[in-house]
Motif scaffolding. Structure first.
Motif, PDB file in Angstrom:
ATOM      1  N   GLU A 220       9.280  12.991  -2.982  1.00  0.00           N
ATOM      2  CA  GLU A 220      10.319  12.201  -3.660  1.00  0.00           C
ATOM      3  C   GLU A 220      10.677  10.962  -2.843  1.00  0.00           C
ATOM      4  O   GLU A 220      10.889   9.869  -3.405  1.00  0.00           O
ATOM      5  CB  GLU A 220      11.568  13.060  -3.881  1.00  0.00           C
ATOM      6  N   GLU A 221      10.755  11.117  -1.514  1.00  0.00           N
ATOM      7  CA  GLU A 221      11.063   9.964  -0.671  1.00  0.00           C
ATOM      8  C   GLU A 221       9.972   8.900  -0.773  1.00  0.00           C
ATOM      9  O   GLU A 221      10.260   7.694  -0.773  1.00  0.00           O
ATOM     10  CB  GLU A 221      11.226  10.412   0.784  1.00  0.00           C
ATOM     11  N   ASN A 222       8.726   9.321  -0.878  1.00  0.00           N
ATOM     12  CA  ASN A 222       7.626   8.366  -1.023  1.00  0.00           C
ATOM     13  C   ASN A 222       7.761   7.581  -2.327  1.00  0.00           C
ATOM     14  O   ASN A 222       7.595   6.352  -2.349  1.00  0.00           O
ATOM     15  CB  ASN A 222       6.287   9.118  -0.995  1.00  0.00           C
TER      16      ASN A 222
ATOM     17  N   VAL B 163       0.858  -1.175   0.000  1.00  0.00           N
ATOM     18  CA  VAL B 163       0.000   0.000   0.000  1.00  0.00           C
ATOM     19  C   VAL B 163       0.891   1.221   0.000  1.00  0.00           C
ATOM     20  O   VAL B 163       1.831   1.322   0.801  1.00  0.00           O
ATOM     21  CB  VAL B 163      -0.975   0.000   1.204  1.00  0.00           C
ATOM     22  N   ALA B 164       0.613   2.129  -0.925  1.00  0.00           N
ATOM     23  CA  ALA B 164       1.463   3.310  -1.083  1.00  0.00           C
ATOM     24  C   ALA B 164       0.594   4.551  -1.200  1.00  0.00           C
ATOM     25  O   ALA B 164      -0.446   4.529  -1.862  1.00  0.00           O
ATOM     26  CB  ALA B 164       2.335   3.166  -2.336  1.00  0.00           C
ATOM     27  N   LYS B 165       1.011   5.598  -0.534  1.00  0.00           N
ATOM     28  CA  LYS B 165       0.288   6.864  -0.648  1.00  0.00           C
ATOM     29  C   LYS B 165       0.488   7.443  -2.039  1.00  0.00           C
ATOM     30  O   LYS B 165       1.605   7.471  -2.565  1.00  0.00           O
ATOM     31  CB  LYS B 165       0.791   7.870   0.390  1.00  0.00           C
ATOM     32  N   SER B 166      -0.628   7.914  -2.643  1.00  0.00           N
ATOM     33  CA  SER B 166      -0.504   8.550  -3.959  1.00  0.00           C
ATOM     34  C   SER B 166      -1.172   9.924  -3.979  1.00  0.00           C
ATOM     35  O   SER B 166      -1.345  10.516  -5.043  1.00  0.00           O
ATOM     36  CB  SER B 166      -1.136   7.650  -5.037  1.00  0.00           C
ATOM     37  N   TRP B 167      -1.533  10.387  -2.806  1.00  0.00           N
ATOM     38  CA  TRP B 167      -2.088  11.748  -2.653  1.00  0.00           C
ATOM     39  C   TRP B 167      -1.066  12.537  -1.853  1.00  0.00           C
ATOM     40  O   TRP B 167      -0.727  12.177  -0.718  1.00  0.00           O
ATOM     41  CB  TRP B 167      -3.426  11.648  -1.924  1.00  0.00           C
ATOM     42  N   ASP B 168      -0.540  13.602  -2.418  1.00  0.00           N
ATOM     43  CA  ASP B 168       0.535  14.348  -1.763  1.00  0.00           C
ATOM     44  C   ASP B 168       0.113  14.877  -0.382  1.00  0.00           C
ATOM     45  O   ASP B 168       0.942  15.007   0.524  1.00  0.00           O
ATOM     46  CB  ASP B 168       1.047  15.483  -2.654  1.00  0.00           C
ATOM     47  N   TYR B 169      -1.174  15.130  -0.219  1.00  0.00           N
ATOM     48  CA  TYR B 169      -1.688  15.569   1.088  1.00  0.00           C
ATOM     49  C   TYR B 169      -1.418  14.498   2.144  1.00  0.00           C
ATOM     50  O   TYR B 169      -0.978  14.787   3.267  1.00  0.00           O
ATOM     51  CB  TYR B 169      -3.182  15.853   0.948  1.00  0.00           C
ATOM     52  N   HIS B 170      -1.651  13.230   1.815  1.00  0.00           N
ATOM     53  CA  HIS B 170      -1.407  12.131   2.750  1.00  0.00           C
ATOM     54  C   HIS B 170       0.084  11.897   2.965  1.00  0.00           C
ATOM     55  O   HIS B 170       0.506  11.506   4.057  1.00  0.00           O
ATOM     56  CB  HIS B 170      -2.075  10.852   2.246  1.00  0.00           C
ATOM     57  N   VAL B 171       0.856  12.091   1.927  1.00  0.00           N
ATOM     58  CA  VAL B 171       2.308  11.929   2.079  1.00  0.00           C
ATOM     59  C   VAL B 171       2.816  12.903   3.138  1.00  0.00           C
ATOM     60  O   VAL B 171       3.600  12.538   4.024  1.00  0.00           O
ATOM     61  CB  VAL B 171       3.025  12.175   0.730  1.00  0.00           C
ATOM     62  N   ARG B 172       2.344  14.128   3.065  1.00  0.00           N
ATOM     63  CA  ARG B 172       2.781  15.154   4.010  1.00  0.00           C
ATOM     64  C   ARG B 172       2.236  14.898   5.411  1.00  0.00           C
ATOM     65  O   ARG B 172       2.972  14.937   6.402  1.00  0.00           O
ATOM     66  CB  ARG B 172       2.333  16.534   3.507  1.00  0.00           C
ATOM     67  N   VAL B 173       0.920  14.598   5.514  1.00  0.00           N
ATOM     68  CA  VAL B 173       0.266  14.505   6.819  1.00  0.00           C
ATOM     69  C   VAL B 173       0.495  13.153   7.489  1.00  0.00           C
ATOM     70  O   VAL B 173       0.809  13.072   8.683  1.00  0.00           O
ATOM     71  CB  VAL B 173      -1.248  14.780   6.669  1.00  0.00           C
ATOM     72  N   ALA B 174       0.341  12.052   6.726  1.00  0.00           N
ATOM     73  CA  ALA B 174       0.406  10.713   7.322  1.00  0.00           C
ATOM     74  C   ALA B 174       1.822  10.157   7.380  1.00  0.00           C
ATOM     75  O   ALA B 174       2.214   9.547   8.386  1.00  0.00           O
ATOM     76  CB  ALA B 174      -0.498   9.754   6.546  1.00  0.00           C
ATOM     77  N   LEU B 175       2.595  10.363   6.311  1.00  0.00           N
ATOM     78  CA  LEU B 175       3.944   9.788   6.272  1.00  0.00           C
ATOM     79  C   LEU B 175       4.993  10.746   6.828  1.00  0.00           C
ATOM     80  O   LEU B 175       6.017  10.307   7.359  1.00  0.00           O
ATOM     81  CB  LEU B 175       4.312   9.396   4.840  1.00  0.00           C
TER      82      LEU B 175
END
Length: 537
Positions: free
Chosen positions: A119-121, A102-114
């Motif tokens: 780029e790291e994602n 499972v991979a985040k593909s919404w930049d909002y979630h990358v910032r908030v959740a991860l």
């Protein structure tokens, strides 16, 4: 015509386990995986090894013979190498054939959740796919929140999907995680992904049902190009559930608009088992099957309006979109105060009860049904009680036993430990072949106590009802006030897997329940004789 292959991915054991009130044991998971494997599902996702003891034990060995056994887990954490990530190690060390990241593909979630950079994602996605390939596993990536992410930032959502594809993922799965995307949006966005260079034969769809459109969204994605569809048995899943494979599979196989273009790994013979699969899963969950479930519900091919029934009996296609037997279901012409003679004759014939349309007893039966339904009975939902009523009217039910009286007491008291408790006790006196038998029982409530007492000793019939069990109990108040008329519906089942409904109506809930309980037992005795070839006389 060379039809394209649609691959079926079941996530009942992983995403479905997030359904409130559902918690699978290892034994449950083994049983469900076996059902899916036997049916012909391509991928069975079993859970998240390393996340909890149940899933870790389940992945200790391969649980499918034919289907790909899939483990689910997170991509490599940002800033950690693939060799030092314990979550990734648990996936690779499991007995899975394939790994779904499972991979985040919404930049909002990358910032908030991860809490990492975009780029790291993307680097984590590519590295995780590479690690699975190096370990000899088939990798796939669930692009979580893909559709919301695409609407917010198309370039980044596509970059995540492309990273998975270019790293070698067999499937790049586009997820409508929040379940709010509409079918037209699904088509447009999937088409854009294909146009961006990720071919449809490498794309999948994972839809949630928060707007009631998970099946429609899955089909829209297939029309737009994806060739893997994910879902669960009977649509279970968190919140409003997942796409229901029990609805998707027959649609793909039986509807010409899909069947002419696509094929699945399910044979026509196996498709005829889909009702049994759906009901067996409900049985494992200890819940009653949904009566109005598409294709497989008891009401899916039922009608009770007289004009519909008459046409249906002449030409089934008038009111059936597919043959019921193609999905292991059956036609039902239901009995109610809306039905005419055609309904009654058809239903009696289906039950093996021969009656001529001109028989005056048929008019008597119709009059009784209409009178009783005016009192509150509901025979379209109580097939066994209708069966008995019809047989009695036509003089075909033996007097197995007579209930002389019953009594039920409810006492609220303190036990020896000083704890307040409520105890229900029932006494039932019956006569069997001239012999009077009396049974006393305590139960969890008066109805349970009556049920136990009634079935405790029926003399020579006792062995016949040993496998009888009450599966469901429903109460409906038909009018207001404390003196209201009550309708009780009871679902029973036996060891052979037969299920039937009986009904009772009274201004006393205990009396209504007892009526339904008696009908249940008598119906069991009647069908036992039919199966043994001994016609009731």
């Amino acid at each position: 015509m060379n039809r394209e292959r649609i691959y079926l991915f079941d996530t009942t054991l992983r995403d479905g386990q997030q359904t409130p009130g559902i918690d699978f044991s290892v034994e449950d998971k083994i049983a469900i995986a076996g059902l899916l494997d036997d049916f012909g599902i391509d991928y069975v996702e079993g859970g998240y090894p390393g996340a909890n003891p149940t899933d870790t034990d389940f992945f200790a060995k391969r649980r499918t013979r034919n289907a790909s056994f899939v483990a689910f887990g997170m991509t490599r954490r940002a800033g950690v190498s693939t060799s030092n990530d314990p979550g990734l190690a648990a996936l690779i060390q499991s007995s899975a054939d394939a790994i779904c990241f499972v991979a985040k593909s919404w930049d909002y979630h990358v910032r908030v959740a991860l809490g990492c950079t975009n780029e790291e994602n993307i680097e984590s996605i590519a590295a995780s796919v590479g690690a699975a390939l190096a370990a000899g596993r088939e990798p796939m990536v669930d692009c979580e929140h893909f559709f919301d992410g695409y609407k917010a930032n198309p370039a980044y959502a596509l970059a995540c999907a492309r990273a998975a594809f270019e790293a070698g993922a067999r499937w790049v799965v586009l997820c409508d995680t929040n379940g709010g995307t509409q079918p037209a949006e699904i088509r447009e966005i999937v088409a854009a992904v294909v146009a961006a260079g990720i071919p449809g034969e490498r794309l999948g769809i994972h839809a949630h049902d928060d707007t009631g459109q998970a099946v429609a969204n899955s089909l829209a994605a297939i029309e737009a190009g994806v060739r893997q569809v994910q879902g669960t048995l009977n649509g279970i899943g968190e919140r409003c559930g997942n796409a229901n494979l029990i609805s998707i599979i027959p649609t793909l196989m039986l509807k010409p608009v899909y069947a002419g273009r696509f094929r699945t790994g399910i044979s026509a013979e196996k498709l005829a088992d889909i009702s049994r699969l759906s009901h067996a899963f409900d049985e494992l969950l200890n819940r009653a099957p949904e009566l109005q479930a598409p294709y497989v519900g008891a009401s899916a091919f039922a009608t009770k309006a007289g004009i519909h029934a008459s046409a249906l009996l002449k030409e089934p296609q008038t009111y059936e979109h597919v043959p019921p037997e193609s999905v292991g279901n059956s036609r039902r012409v239901m009995i109610s105060d809306q039905g005419g003679k055609s309904n009654f004759v058809a239903e009696l014939t289906r039950r093996g009860i021969a009656v001529d349309k001109s028989d005056p007893r048929l008019d008597t039966l119709i009059a009784i049904v209409k009178e009783r339904e005016a009192q509150g009975y509901a025979y379209e939902g109580a097939d066994a009680s209708f069966d008995l009523l019809a047989r009695r009217t036509l003089g075909r039910v033996p007097d197995f036993f007579t209930v002389d009286s019953f009594r039920c007491m409810v006492e609220r008291r303190f036990d020896a430990n000083g704890q307040l408790k409520t105890v229900s006790e029932a006494v039932v006196r019956v006569t069997v072949d001239g012999e009077t038998l009396m049974s006393v029982a305590e139960g969890h409530g008066p109805v349970n106590a009556l049920d136990i007492a009634l079935r405790k000793d029926l003399g020579k019939y006792q062995a016949e009802i040993a496998d009888l069990a009450l599966a469901d109990y429903k109460v409906r108040i038909l009018n207001g006030g404390t003196e209201a008329v009550t309708r009780v519906l009871i679902e029973s089942q036996d060891g052979a897997g037969n299920r039937w409904w009986t009904v009772g109506v009274s201004d006393n809930i205990i009396d209504a329940s007892f009526q339904a309980l008696m009908d249940s037992i008598i119906y069991k005795l009647v069908i036992n004789r039919e199966k043994a070839g001994l016609a009731a006389k």
